[in-house]
Design an enzyme around this catalytic site. Structure first.
Site, PDB file in Angstrom:
ATOM      1  N   ASP A 331       0.892  -1.301   0.108  1.00 17.42           N
ATOM      2  CA  ASP A 331      -0.024   0.049  -0.112  1.00 17.42           C
ATOM      3  C   ASP A 331       1.012   1.400  -0.030  1.00 17.42           C
ATOM      4  O   ASP A 331       2.050   1.247  -0.050  1.00 17.42           O
ATOM      5  CB  ASP A 331      -0.851   0.158   1.259  1.00 17.42           C
ATOM      6  CG  ASP A 331      -0.138   0.163   2.597  1.00 17.42           C
ATOM      7  OD1 ASP A 331       1.014   0.178   2.477  1.00 17.42           O
ATOM      8  OD2 ASP A 331      -0.857   0.051   3.464  1.00 17.42           O
ATOM      9  N   ASP A 333       1.448   4.677   2.297  1.00 17.24           N
ATOM     10  CA  ASP A 333       1.245   5.282   3.668  1.00 17.24           C
ATOM     11  C   ASP A 333       1.302   6.934   3.574  1.00 17.24           C
ATOM     12  O   ASP A 333       2.619   7.277   3.159  1.00 17.24           O
ATOM     13  CB  ASP A 333       1.630   4.645   5.055  1.00 17.24           C
ATOM     14  CG  ASP A 333       1.528   3.120   4.806  1.00 17.24           C
ATOM     15  OD1 ASP A 333       0.494   2.932   4.935  1.00 17.24           O
ATOM     16  OD2 ASP A 333       2.454   2.428   4.293  1.00 17.24           O
ATOM     17  N   ASP A 445      -3.327   4.536   2.736  1.00 16.09           N
ATOM     18  CA  ASP A 445      -3.822   4.834   3.984  1.00 16.09           C
ATOM     19  C   ASP A 445      -3.135   6.534   4.261  1.00 16.09           C
ATOM     20  O   ASP A 445      -2.286   6.856   3.924  1.00 16.09           O
ATOM     21  CB  ASP A 445      -2.845   4.300   5.107  1.00 16.09           C
ATOM     22  CG  ASP A 445      -3.438   2.788   5.268  1.00 16.09           C
ATOM     23  OD1 ASP A 445      -4.386   2.371   4.659  1.00 16.09           O
ATOM     24  OD2 ASP A 445      -2.703   1.987   5.685  1.00 16.09           O
TER      25      ASP A 445
HETATM   26  P1  UTP Z   1       2.306  -1.128   6.538  1.00 13.03           P
HETATM   27  O1  UTP Z   1       1.462  -2.232   7.019  1.00 13.03           O
HETATM   28  O2  UTP Z   1       1.896  -0.311   5.372  1.00 13.03           O
HETATM   29  O3  UTP Z   1       3.510  -1.964   6.478  1.00 13.03           O
HETATM   30  O4  UTP Z   1       2.598  -0.432   7.807  1.00 13.03           O
HETATM   31  P2  UTP Z   1       4.880  -1.260   5.360  1.00 13.03           P
HETATM   32  O5  UTP Z   1       6.149  -1.335   6.151  1.00 13.03           O
HETATM   33  O6  UTP Z   1       4.588   0.013   4.806  1.00 13.03           O
HETATM   34  O7  UTP Z   1       5.037  -2.567   4.481  1.00 13.03           O
HETATM   35  P3  UTP Z   1       4.175  -2.569   2.942  1.00 13.03           P
HETATM   36  O8  UTP Z   1       5.203  -2.528   1.868  1.00 13.03           O
HETATM   37  O9  UTP Z   1       3.069  -1.555   2.947  1.00 13.03           O
HETATM   38  O10 UTP Z   1       3.694  -4.061   3.136  1.00 13.03           O
HETATM   39  C1  UTP Z   1       3.363   0.661   7.934  1.00 13.03           C
HETATM   40  C2  UTP Z   1       3.714   1.048   9.543  1.00 13.03           C
HETATM   41  O11 UTP Z   1       2.509   1.648   9.923  1.00 13.03           O
HETATM   42  C3  UTP Z   1       2.067   1.211  11.225  1.00 13.03           C
HETATM   43  C4  UTP Z   1       2.799  -0.159  11.284  1.00 13.03           C
HETATM   44  O12 UTP Z   1       3.191  -0.306  12.416  1.00 13.03           O
HETATM   45  C5  UTP Z   1       4.039  -0.283  10.160  1.00 13.03           C
HETATM   46  O13 UTP Z   1       5.048   0.047  10.738  1.00 13.03           O
HETATM   47  N1  UTP Z   1       0.418   0.901  11.350  1.00 13.03           N
HETATM   48  C6  UTP Z   1      -0.091   0.521  10.299  1.00 13.03           C
HETATM   49  C7  UTP Z   1      -0.010   1.338  12.381  1.00 13.03           C
HETATM   50  O14 UTP Z   1       0.420   1.990  13.218  1.00 13.03           O
HETATM   51  N2  UTP Z   1      -1.415   1.225  12.250  1.00 13.03           N
HETATM   52  C8  UTP Z   1      -2.071   0.879  11.388  1.00 13.03           C
HETATM   53  O15 UTP Z   1      -3.483   0.540  11.371  1.00 13.03           O
HETATM   54  C9  UTP Z   1      -1.372   0.236  10.189  1.00 13.03           C
HETATM   55 MN    MN Z   2       2.625   0.396   3.674  1.00 13.77          MN
END
Ligand code: UTP
Ligand code: MN
Length: 521
Positions: A331, A333, A445
């Site tokens: 995704d 972020d 996100d």
């Molecule tokens: P992600 O699940 O998007 O992982 O969460 P990522 O490291 O970006 O990897 P990919 O490539 O998308 O798979 C990013 C960070 O956001 C935090 C998680 O702890 C993670 O470190 N997070 C995610 C939250 O704090 N709350 C959430 O609801 C989701």
């Molecule tokens: Mn991510």
């Protein structure tokens, strides 16, 4: 020096102290030699002898710690090898930068009435990484004390351990999941490839099971247990179902037990899906394709544009894996804030409404910071920022739309069209007109944080997940602090510690700063 005789029987095989309070140390200011912090290993020494020696040392002005911490400079043990002590410390207390010394250093220092220089004859022999091992420095069991880049020199092993970790997760066995994940993470941080079992000496967090997997791969190139799992029907099916946005292990397992195996069967079934799962299934084929950095950048420009329509001075920061330097992600972020605290309130609704009006949103789920669903949740795991989990409709490059070959065989819609026997120009034009799908669904996100919490939110949303987890664990065990994506609370001083940057947070925790690209634990 009249010291108590050695204990024959030990009461507690592990290190003591995890349950002891700091109060047991007595007032630190009374210690004459406060720069020296002694930790006595109870194993083989016994608790009463340990307690006697502690009192003796304190009387002589030494600082004796009840448990292992950063302020310990000398770990004193009796009849244990250096490796045994390191292993005990590693299990319970993390990295050891202190000198590992034999009881002789202690008794001689007591006799001299002052801490003596540690000589070689006092030092415990360590056969591990700390002493002539592969890298020559101790490796912390905490991911936040390791530098883990994307240059993984042990992917053969980490991929296998990942399968075992995933399987443990699918069996809802959190302990095993963590054990495999930790082992895999530590191998990712190594600056060398493991080529023989001896290379693993001194590496913490590697249980027997993990070592066996590594040994199998070293000997046969594969690990049978992992190969069998990959072929296992339940593993395959649950992995497939949980890869649908909105589907967790419990739901996937329920569907499996109801006899469902494929997405085709799921789609054909009468099973009631949540709105989220419905969207996940509808856009499944797009969502399982990794998001590229180029796509993430395109989305960043669009999100920035949308945010700046309403708040021109807002900060839009790419977080998650892309901030750590990854080329692909599941995704994209973003963290959004504004220097004037409070300005960010309500922003998400404006942004989403505007993007929806532009036809950019396929699915959205906005959570308000005041939403009841975050109440009573663990703040270390669930933050309560206003956020939106969405499926974004990203327009594909026009050039790609016009070229059937690049739209490619992967595109199920492209296959339906067919393009034989027509002139190329005509074919292109027809393709562009007929081909319905000139976009890709991408998970995005969006999170907004008040400016005062921005540094904590940025650290929390940059990941990796294990890095975050270990930061919190480290804060709790070593600093008596509670870290979340909102704040850092000092449980001893009973106050929140403010931070304007990530560097300040690491400093509060007494940790060396680790930049995002080295947080790929
Ligand atoms: P992600 O699940 O998007 O992982 O969460 P990522 O490291 O970006 O990897 P990919 O490539 O998308 O798979 C990013 C960070 O956001 C935090 C998680 O702890 C993670 O470190 N997070 C995610 C939250 O704090 N709350 C959430 O609801 C989701
Ligand atoms: Mn991510």
């Amino acid at each position: 020096m009249a010291l108590l005789p050695q204990k024959k029987k030990r009461k507690d095989p592990g290190l003591p102290g995890a349950s002891h309070s700091w109060a047991g140390d007595g007032p630190l200011t009374l210690a004459k030699f406060s720069e020296v912090g002694i930790f006595l290993v109870e194993r083989k020494m016994g608790s009463s002898r340990r307690s006697f020696l502690s009192q003796l040392a304190r009387k002589k002005g030494f600082r004796v710690e009840e448990r292992m911490s950063e302020s310990v400079t000398h770990v004193v043990s009796e009849n244990n090898s250096g490796d045994e002590v390191l292993e005990l410390l590693d299990k319970q207390s993390g990295i050891c930068r202190a000198a590992l010394v034999d009881i002789t250093w202690f008794t001689e220092s007591m006799g001299a009435g002052k801490p003596l220089e540690v000589e070689n004859r006092h030092r415990l022999q360590v056969k591990t990484a700390a002493d002539g091992g592969p890298i020559g420095i101790p490796i912390s069991q905490y991911a936040c004390q390791r530098r883990t880049t994307l240059d993984n020199k042990n992917s053969l092993f980490t991929e296998a351990l990942k399968v075992l970790a995933e399987n443990a997760q699918l069996c809802e066995n959190e302990g095993r999941y963590l054990a495999f994940t930790r082992a895999s993470s530590i191998l990712k941080s190594l600056p060398y490839s493991v080529t023989k079992i001896d290379d693993l000496q001194g590496i913490p967090s590697l249980g027997e099971h993990c070592k066996k997997v590594i040994q199998d791969i070293l000997e046969d190139g594969i690990c049978r247990e992992v190969e069998e799992l990959i072929q296992n029907e339940r593993y395959q099916t649950l992995k497939r179902f949980t890869s649908i946005f909105g589907v967790g292990v419990k739901t996937a397992d329920k569907w499996y037990r109801e006899g469902l195996r494929t997405l085709h069967e799921l789609r054909a079934s009468k099973i009631l899906l949540t709105k989220e799962q419905g969207a996940g299934l509808l856009y499944y084929e797009d969502l399982i394709v990794p998001v590229t950095r180029t796509e993430a950048d395109s989305i960043r420009k669009i999100v920035e544009g949308a945010v700046h329509r309403f708040l021109p001075a807002a900060v839009v920061k790419l977080t998650g894996g892309f901030r750590r330097g990854k080329e692909y992600g599941h995704d994209v972020d973003f963290l959004i804030t504004h220097q004037e605290e409070g300005k960010e309130q309500g922003l998400l609704y404006q942004v989403i409404n505007w993007m929806a009006a532009q036809g950019m949103i396929l699915y959205d789920d906005i959570t308000d910071s005041k939403d009841q669903k975050w109440k009573n949740k663990e703040p270390e795991i669930f933050d309560s920022f206003a956020k939106c989990f969405l499926i974004f409709k990203l327009q594909k490059d026009v050039v790609n739309v016009l070229r059937p070959n690049t739209a490619g065989d992967h595109d199920p819609l492209a296959k339906e069209i067919g393009h034989g026997g027509r002139a190329e120009t005509c074919e292109r034009a027809t393709y562009a007109a007929v081909k319905v799908k000139d976009w890709k669904a991408v998970r995005v996100d969006l999170v907004t944080a008040p400016f005062g919490q921005y540094a904590y939110a940025l650290l929390g949303w940059t990941g990796s997940q294990l890095f975050e987890r270990d930061l919190r664990r480290y804060a709790k065990h070593f600093k008596h602090m509670s870290l979340s994506s909102h704040s850092l609370f000092d449980n001893e001083q009973k106050k929140f510690l403010s931070a304007a940057t990530e560097e300040e947070i690491f400093a509060h925790l007494g940790l060396d700063y680790i930049p995002p690209e080295e947080r790929n634990a």
